[in-house]
Design a protein around this motif. Structure first.
Motif, PDB file in Angstrom:
ATOM      1  N   CYS A   1      -4.375  -0.688  -3.142  1.00 28.75           N
ATOM      2  CA  CYS A   1      -5.602  -1.058  -2.411  1.00 28.75           C
ATOM      3  C   CYS A   1      -6.833  -1.027  -3.323  1.00 28.75           C
TER       4      CYS A   1
ATOM      5  N   CYS B   1      -7.850   4.252  -1.271  1.00 29.76           N
ATOM      6  CA  CYS B   1      -6.557   4.616  -0.685  1.00 29.76           C
ATOM      7  C   CYS B   1      -5.464   4.844  -1.721  1.00 29.76           C
ATOM      8  N   CYS B   2      -5.195   3.837  -2.521  1.00 25.07           N
ATOM      9  CA  CYS B   2      -4.091   3.946  -3.483  1.00 25.07           C
ATOM     10  C   CYS B   2      -4.312   2.907  -4.573  1.00 25.07           C
TER      11      CYS B   2
ATOM     12  N   CYS C   1       0.830  -1.205   0.000  1.00 24.67           N
ATOM     13  CA  CYS C   1       0.000   0.000   0.000  1.00 24.67           C
ATOM     14  C   CYS C   1       0.868   1.261   0.000  1.00 24.67           C
ATOM     15  N   LYS C   2       0.597   2.170  -0.931  1.00 20.55           N
ATOM     16  CA  LYS C   2       1.408   3.383  -1.081  1.00 20.55           C
ATOM     17  C   LYS C   2       1.333   4.276   0.153  1.00 20.55           C
ATOM     18  N   ARG C   3       0.157   4.345   0.736  1.00 19.12           N
ATOM     19  CA  ARG C   3      -0.029   5.194   1.914  1.00 19.12           C
ATOM     20  C   ARG C   3       0.768   4.626   3.088  1.00 19.12           C
TER      21      ARG C   3
ATOM     22  N   LYS D   1       0.126   3.147   9.546  1.00 17.52           N
ATOM     23  CA  LYS D   1      -1.195   3.411   8.964  1.00 17.52           C
ATOM     24  C   LYS D   1      -2.254   2.811   9.880  1.00 17.52           C
TER      25      LYS D   1
HETATM   26 ZN   LIG Z   1      -3.336   1.829  -0.005  1.00 21.02          ZN
END
Ligand SMILES: [Zn+2]
Length: 500
Positions: A461, A457-458, A437-439, A450
């Motif tokens: 996801c 989200c990204c 996940c990028k976040r 997170k």
């Molecule tokens: Zn994500």
């Protein structure tokens, strides 16, 4: 009177935004504060409100003229007339009158360059400074992504002003940068407030493309698909301009380029047009954005990869200040990291340049170099940034030093900086290529975990892209334009001027 009353009286708000109250309370207790607050969360209120609880004047150091002007205008519009901006825009006659009535101001905004002047400092010294504010404080740290050598002297200046109570504000700074800020400002004790860097309404997409040509195709697709207004970041001024022309010719007439190569007037004009909603797309270099207060930016696209996650985060943070869903797209094609490596090196003097400088000028570096500055810079082939660093080093020399030792020290320093910059690019690249996940990746880079699940989200996801589409009324017909070959030729041309 409670803090809420003050908030209502002076700013017209009923509630504090997250993070503001704690900072203000610490300031009213007389503490020094180092605060990291994401952009768009009301950083300036954190020092403007306490100012009304203090007797003396508040000095706000900020490196960005546009930001300064903007702040001053906002305060005046709110009815605060005791505010002034002291920077290079101030005309000679005006300057005399401002310094003549300096004691009548409550808020003095000033650029770091102006603070370097003894004349200015001596005038400030006649006032009671109740709060010393350093905005965009990451510029202080040599490890910050936007380091300005002038800022290094702020600690000494703060001391010469009697070490007033201080607040340093920044939007993005890791632990290393934060301790560097406190050290440079010579704060003995301070309270630190670190807000999450997460902005859940900004969705993160890395779009992997095959090559430069594919990237242009994808860029066009995104721009014509996404609801605006938006910002496209480039590392090349030339490409920013050409893409803006291409967009105008392709059916998006309200697209303009913005970069450091434009004169001040055009830059201000374009900024204003964008802020007022007269432009849909800005094709910009990183020169654009700091201090620009536009609430409804819906997308930020990166055509080139930024040199570090800090600047990436700062740049995508210009989207969605109104809290509405917004999207950030980073276009990546294989070997894109080569350009950041080149740009990072170009910001530093080479070993060859340093050797040349010492061999050629020897002892004269101790006393004469300032008279020859322009020719040294020119003949030595220093870039603006690499010269700034070199100049700063030369200024630190004095007669009692052994030049051989100093040359070695400077080489070592440059080498460390180079490694540091390369590591930052590697971190950025690892984040791009990671399958997680990028976040989560960005948050963990800044030492956070997170916590929540974020809708859309990204790209890892999953995102329902349709809601980021232009509204049907905005959809434009793409005009056929022979831009492909044209831009392809441009992309393969070397020697275009880059700007990180
Ligand atoms: Zn994500």
């Amino acid at each position: 009177m409670t803090l809420e009353n003050k908030l209502k009286t002076h700013f017209g708000y009923d509630h504090f935004k997250k993070g503001q109250r704690e900072i203000i309370e610490a300031l009213t207790l007389g503490k020094n504060v180092l605060a990291m607050l994401p952009t768009g969360t009301g950083k300036s209120l954190c020092y403007q409100l306490p100012a009304y609880l203090m007797d003396g004047v508040v000095v706000v150091v900020t490196p960005l003229l546009s930001l300064m002007q903007d702040q001053v205008e906002q305060m005046m519009a709110r009815g605060e007339k005791r505010v002034v901006a002291i920077n290079s825009f101030l005309e000679r006659g005006e300057r005399a009158s401002v310094f003549g009535r300096l004691h009548t101001y409550k808020f003095i905004y000033i650029s770091p360059e102006m603070l370097m002047s003894d004349f200015v400092v001596s005038h400030l010294n006649k006032l009671t400074i109740s709060l010393f504010v350093v905005d965009e404080a990451h510029c202080i740290s040599q490890w910050g992504y936007d380091f300005r050598p002038d800022y290094l002297k702020l600690g000494d200046i703060r001391e010469s002003l009697g070490s007033p109570q201080t607040i340093a504000l920044t939007a993005t700074a890791d632990q290393e940068v934060r301790s560097d800020i406190a050290q440079t400002l010579k704060l003995n004790e301070w309270d630190e407030f670190v807000s999450s860097v997460d902005r859940p309404n900004i969705k993160m997409v890395v779009d992997f493309v095959q090559d430069a040509r594919d990237k242009l195709d994808k860029l066009l697709e995104w721009v014509f698909f996404l609801q605006g207004p938006g910002i496209i970041y480039f590392s090349s001024k030339k490409l920013a301009e050409e893409v803006a022309i291409m967009l105008r010719d392709s059916g998006l007439p309200r697209a303009m380029a913005y970069h450091g190569g434009l004169d001040q007037e055009s830059r201000i004009l374009i900024q204003q047009q964008f802020i007022k909603g007269q432009l849909d797309v800005i094709c910009a270099t990183s020169a654009f954005g700091m201090g620009i207060n536009k609430e409804n930016v819906r997308f930020v696209i990166h055509f080139h990869m930024p040199l570090q996650l800090e600047s990436y985060l700062q740049e995508i943070g210009r989207a969605g200040r109104d809290g509405e869903n917004s999207i950030s797209i980073l276009l990546y094609s294989p070997h894109d990291e080569q350009l950041p490596y080149q740009l990072a090196e170009g910001e530093l003097p080479t070993q060859y340049q340093i050797n040349w400088l010492f061999q050629h000028f020897g002892d004269r570096l101790l006393y004469e170099w300032e008279e020859m500055e322009e020719s040294i810079k020119h003949i030595g082939g220093f870039s603006d940034t690499s010269w700034r660093l070199t100049k700063d080093f030369l200024r630190s020399l004095n007669n009692s030093m052994d030049l051989k030792v100093e040359e070695e020290r400077f080489l070592q320093y440059i080498d460390n900086r180079k490694k540091h910059k390369r590591n930052k690019i590697v971190d950025m690249l690892n984040w791009i290529q990671s399958k997680e996940c990028k976040r989560k990746g960005i948050l963990s880079y800044f030492g956070e975990v997170k916590q929540n699940t974020v809708e859309d989200c990204c790209h890892v996801c999953g995102i329902a892209y349709d809601q980021y589409n232009k509204k049907s009324s905005e959809v434009v017909e793409v005009t056929p334009f022979q831009w492909r070959d044209y831009l392809q030729a441009l992309l393969s041309k070397s020697g275009t001027s880059y700007e990180k």
